[in-house]
Design an enzyme around this catalytic site. Sequence first.
Site, PDB file in Angstrom:
ATOM      1  N   ASP A 119       0.821  -1.215   0.000  1.00 51.18           N
ATOM      2  CA  ASP A 119       0.000   0.000   0.000  1.00 51.18           C
ATOM      3  C   ASP A 119       0.852   1.260   0.000  1.00 51.18           C
ATOM      4  O   ASP A 119       0.460   2.277  -0.574  1.00 51.18           O
ATOM      5  CB  ASP A 119      -1.014   0.004   1.141  1.00 51.18           C
ATOM      6  CG  ASP A 119      -0.406  -0.198   2.509  1.00 51.18           C
ATOM      7  OD1 ASP A 119       0.802  -0.459   2.599  1.00 51.18           O
ATOM      8  OD2 ASP A 119      -1.151  -0.098   3.505  1.00 51.18           O
ATOM      9  N   CYS A 120       2.025   1.223   0.627  1.00 53.38           N
ATOM     10  CA  CYS A 120       2.926   2.382   0.572  1.00 53.38           C
ATOM     11  C   CYS A 120       3.411   2.602  -0.857  1.00 53.38           C
ATOM     12  O   CYS A 120       3.516   3.746  -1.322  1.00 53.38           O
ATOM     13  CB  CYS A 120       4.115   2.177   1.507  1.00 53.38           C
ATOM     14  SG  CYS A 120       3.658   2.019   3.247  1.00 53.38           S
TER      15      CYS A 120
END
Length: 759
Positions: free
Chosen positions: A482-483
């Site tokens: 997700d980063c």
Amino acid sequence: MWRLKVADGGNDPYIYSMNNFIGRQIWEFDPNAGTPEERAEIERLRHHFTKNRHKGFPSADLLWRVQLLREKNFKQSIPAVKVGDGEEISYEMALDAMRRGAHFLAAIQASDGHWPSETSGPLFYVCPLLICMYIMGFMDKVFSPEHKKEMMRYIYNHQNEDGGWGLHVGGHSNMFCTTFNYISLRLLGEEPDVEAVCKARNWIHDHDGVTSILSWGKTWLSILNVFDWSASNPMPPEYWMLPTWVPIHPSNMMCYTRITYMPMSYLYGKRFQAPLTPLVLQLRDELHTQPYDQINWRKVRHMCATEDLYFPHPFVQDLLWDTLYLLSEPLMTRWPFNKLIRQKALNETMRHIHYEDENSRYITIGCVEKPLCMLACWVEDPNSEYVKKHLARIPDYLWMAEDGMKMQSFGSQSWDAALAMQALLSCNITREIGSVLNSGHDFIKNSQVRNNPPGDYKSMFRYMSKGSWTFSDCDHGWQVSDCTAENLKCCLLLSLLPPDIVGEKMEPERFYDAVNVILNMQSKNGGLPAWEPASSYYWMEWLNPVEFLEDLIIEHQHVECTSSALQAILLFRKQYPGHRRKEINNFINKAVQFLQDIQLPDGSWYGNWGICYTYGTWFALKALSMAGKTYENCEAVRKGANFLRKIQNPEGGFGESYLSCPYKRYIPLDGKRSNLVQTAWGMMGLICAGQADVDPTPIHRAAKLLINSQTEDGDFPQEEITGEFFKNCTLHFAAFREVFPVMALGEYCNKVPLPSKKK
């Protein structure tokens, strides 16, 4: 006075960086810093927190904000906005509130383009570091008297009224954290007859003594020589010599669990214990309710205090530990097996420790693993360069706020920067904040991981990292799905804006690298895990030895990771329609189906990294809306919107208790209070679901609460912790209180029709 330094490697010859330390944030004490007025202001903030500490709120991370706002001479120039009872919100009112928040958020950006912020909350982090420093003899070399004073301030500020400490800020007292914080105070020099220390010791004794501490506690107390190793279940280093096709091989475990038990197994295999010092002997007397030499250590091996227990060991797990304990370990600790097998296993384990240390520039994967890996290196060779490199990175974990000094999980620089940039971009005021966007863009580009782990990384059980972003800074090195996705989204959005304002866009090949990481993370069911592809068997969770956390043995797919990845890939396809088109279309279809499949019957989604149903539902609705799913054409969207409307409080806010996470059902905050961060999530979820086209009233009510809660300088007040991990522990993201309300107001101004006061 404490000052934060950013992007600074100092003069330590044992520290090195992949990007010239961009994103690094360390606190240093300067006795000559600050005016008398500034020092008085800091003391006022400290006093205010201590006075109100039993509210259970985390720090508002004010020391850093005070420093930076003074350095920038920030003054809020946009008048405050208040919406009266029965008054309709005009576009101008919403715009002013949004701009006030955006300007404040822009003002707390650091010189290297990131948003420094505290990431903390659990109350078991600092004790292992202190034990490690005490054993290694570096306590006074690493920690000055000011460090120790501020660490004690933090510990005392979060002591519960009953004398104990909870698993996290605001949690009920348990044996694990009460023991750890008691030991921390004693290692920091506090005497046993201090009132608060006595109160903590009484709590431990009133709950039958320290022998019922959970397994991680038993491990660290054995290392400190306050326990005997025979009180611990086996952690054999021989696991690292098993064939990788064996399901219980560490390569099949989630990375954090794997790297936690890697140095644990080394220390267990060596049966390392600290020398007996007067303090260690005192701790034995103070913590146990019976003489040390009369304790039946084998009997306490499976004991766990009721207050500590969240995930009870299944019978099959205890059977495995008993088999290893009674049959395997007696052999492995005796000749010839200790030479033929155990020593070989220890060497193999140490080889993996060194690889992970080097690949993270000795930051290691996180704060639980850092002291363990450092101590293992010291046990191997106390004079090695490995130890010196570890010591140089300790400051990366320490954070100062008005509640004192704590050890962070590790930095959240890349995560916070991606969210802050998207919050500012949602405001659509590019020319007002162009320099901030330019600086943030540079930080994000400089923070992308440019290479895979060195050597034959697959044989070291690592996944590709080239093109990814980490949770913290580039030096950390650990890819996160997700980063990667959220930072990729930023770069894609910024590539559409004038380069003379926001800087040159990233090269296409770097976009392709990021997309490659994301595509290869997707599971067969369409979901995405956090760090590495999920390929292990779910039954392995039955072997979870960590009594206070859940779902941490193998990688699991998460609604948030899947949502972020889907959003990023949709944006990428729009700008690069010819790149791996068939794969990308398949990725999108599978991800959309996964999100619909995991929706719960009440219309919500369970969030894994934020609290909890509010967080997960917003993420799911955002991705589904970007994929073309609307209130009209998608039942999942309608059900999600219905859930959010159902849990909205009468005054328009949203407020969910952290207890939703462990109990796995929606639980509101006491008194049905609202939390502004969660209000922003709920409000954005409704906007994404198309609620404005059905009936915008719920959105207006949430917006009114955000607008009226804004402070004079454009900030928002700190309230309850809103992050969580592994079902049972909260995580404090101090940046969330600015980022998400600004993001919500930005979307409100630009996506929800509002009346104008202009004639």
